[in-house]
Design an enzyme around this catalytic site. Structure first.
Site, PDB file in Angstrom:
ATOM      1  N   ALA A 122       0.818  -1.218   0.000  1.00  0.00           N
ATOM      2  CA  ALA A 122       0.000   0.000   0.000  1.00  0.00           C
ATOM      3  C   ALA A 122       0.847   1.261   0.000  1.00  0.00           C
ATOM      4  O   ALA A 122       0.307   2.356   0.131  1.00  0.00           O
ATOM      5  CB  ALA A 122      -0.915  -0.007   1.213  1.00  0.00           C
ATOM      6  N   ASN A 190       1.234  -2.113   8.092  1.00  0.00           N
ATOM      7  CA  ASN A 190       2.234  -2.972   7.439  1.00  0.00           C
ATOM      8  C   ASN A 190       3.165  -2.119   6.588  1.00  0.00           C
ATOM      9  O   ASN A 190       4.324  -2.464   6.373  1.00  0.00           O
ATOM     10  CB  ASN A 190       1.535  -3.992   6.538  1.00  0.00           C
ATOM     11  CG  ASN A 190       0.762  -5.009   7.341  1.00  0.00           C
ATOM     12  OD1 ASN A 190       1.339  -5.935   7.887  1.00  0.00           O
ATOM     13  ND2 ASN A 190      -0.542  -4.829   7.430  1.00  0.00           N
ATOM     14  N   HIS A 220      -0.672   8.312   3.416  1.00  0.00           N
ATOM     15  CA  HIS A 220       0.682   8.134   3.948  1.00  0.00           C
ATOM     16  C   HIS A 220       1.605   9.178   3.324  1.00  0.00           C
ATOM     17  O   HIS A 220       1.613   9.348   2.099  1.00  0.00           O
ATOM     18  CB  HIS A 220       1.215   6.742   3.594  1.00  0.00           C
ATOM     19  CG  HIS A 220       0.291   5.621   3.974  1.00  0.00           C
ATOM     20  ND1 HIS A 220       0.027   5.277   5.278  1.00  0.00           N
ATOM     21  CD2 HIS A 220      -0.428   4.753   3.211  1.00  0.00           C
ATOM     22  CE1 HIS A 220      -0.813   4.249   5.302  1.00  0.00           C
ATOM     23  NE2 HIS A 220      -1.108   3.915   4.063  1.00  0.00           N
TER      24      HIS A 220
END
Ligand code: NAI
Ligand code: OAA
EC number: 1.4.1.21
Length: 268
Positions: A122, A190, A220
């Site tokens: 991701a 993760n 992010h």
């Protein structure tokens, strides 16, 4: 042409997307087995999708596959990796948080000629991070903002009595190392575990985690400073049906699988 046999462990959000794509065809690869918790449910899904594939037990995976895509709960990482790596085979690990404290699995791969592949998942930019790591990186800092339901239930929130219910404004719920974040939010970040493996390791990579009711995506931001380049990267992931998991994660695994069978490799 000889085909590499690819099995899937965990038929959830990521597993289903990867299974569909393998069944449609990826050059040089064949879907050779699926390990799942609920066989009846998995078989019903395979029937609906028109996919023909054997359902196998976790410890049977080495007989059925050259590479297993691990996309199961973190708790069973060992049950998936150990038999495959003991047999000198490959595992593509999505549960990067669970891999972080398991250096023994990397040693097992080394000892038997196996391999663990951690796709970018991701996140973004592992090409630049791993290139910079060939020189000297002085810092890797990450900030994650997720809708509260993308964090709800994380062990750290439960242990500290932090509720996501009715949150009205952004709340910083964690600040610390990638190592501590992976233990505190094993199914939610993760990304930072994988980033730390690509760069300067879990103790020097830092993260702030925010629960933010104003965002609808898993956001992010990464800032890297090194002796070759300074760079900032940002990604806004559309959550999949599993709010913790961005849609792009399964696509990253598929892109990494496609590279295995491709005569042209672009990017590090
Ligand atoms: N590296 C990355 O960037 C990312 C990693 N992840 C991680 O990837 C993993 C998979 O994520 P999702 O597909 O979203 O999860 P999911 O919860 O949708 O699917 C997991 C599946 O594993 C199955 N399962 C449970 N016990 C099992 C067993 N004993 N044997 C076989 N299957 C079993 C469950 O029934 C479920 O269908 C998780 O650990 C998640 O935290 C998720 C998002 C990003
Ligand atoms: O890293 C994870 O577990 C999931 C994540 O942040 C995302 O999908 O954006």
């Amino acid at each position: 042409m000889s085909f590499k046999r690819i099995a899937i462990a965990g038929l959830g959000e990521i597993g289903k997307t990867v299974a569909r794509k393998l069944a449609q065809g990826l050059p040089g690869l064949v879907l050779s087995g699926i390990a799942t918790r609920d066989r009846a449910k998995a078989q019903a899904w395979l029937d609906r999708e028109g996919i023909s594939c054997s359902l196998v037990a976790l410890d049977e995976l080495p007989e059925h596959a050259d590479l297993v895509v691990e996309c199961a709960p973190a708790a069973i990482l060992d049950q998936i990796c150990r038999p495959m790596l003991n047999a000198g085979k490959q595992v593509m690990v999505l549960s990067a948080s669970a891999l972080l404290p398991r250096h023994d699995l990397i040693e097992l791969a080394r000892a038997h000629g196996g391999r663990i592949i951690v796709p970018t998942g991701a996140l973004i930019g592992f090409d630049a991070v791993s290139a910079a790591a060939e020189g000297t990186i002085s810092s890797v800092q990450m900030i994650t903002r997720k809708p509260p339901n993308g964090l709800a239930g994380a062990p750290y929130l439960v242990a500290n009595g932090i509720s996501m219910d009715g949150l009205k404004s952004a709340l910083c719920v964690f600040k610390g190392s990638a190592r501590d974040a992976a233990a505190a939010f094993p199914a939610n970040v993760n990304v930072v575990a994988a980033l730390s493996l690509a760069g300067i390791g879990p103790d020097r990579t830092t993260i702030e985690i925010w629960a933010d009711p104003a965002v609808t995506r898993n956001c992010h931001q990464i800032k890297v400073e090194s002796d070759s380049a300074n760079f900032t990267m940002a990604i806004e992931n559309i959550p999949s049906e599993n709010p913790k998991t961005g849609r792009i994660t399964a696509l990253s695994a598929i892109a990494a699988l496609r590279k295995l069978g491709s005569p042209l490799q672009v990017g590090t």
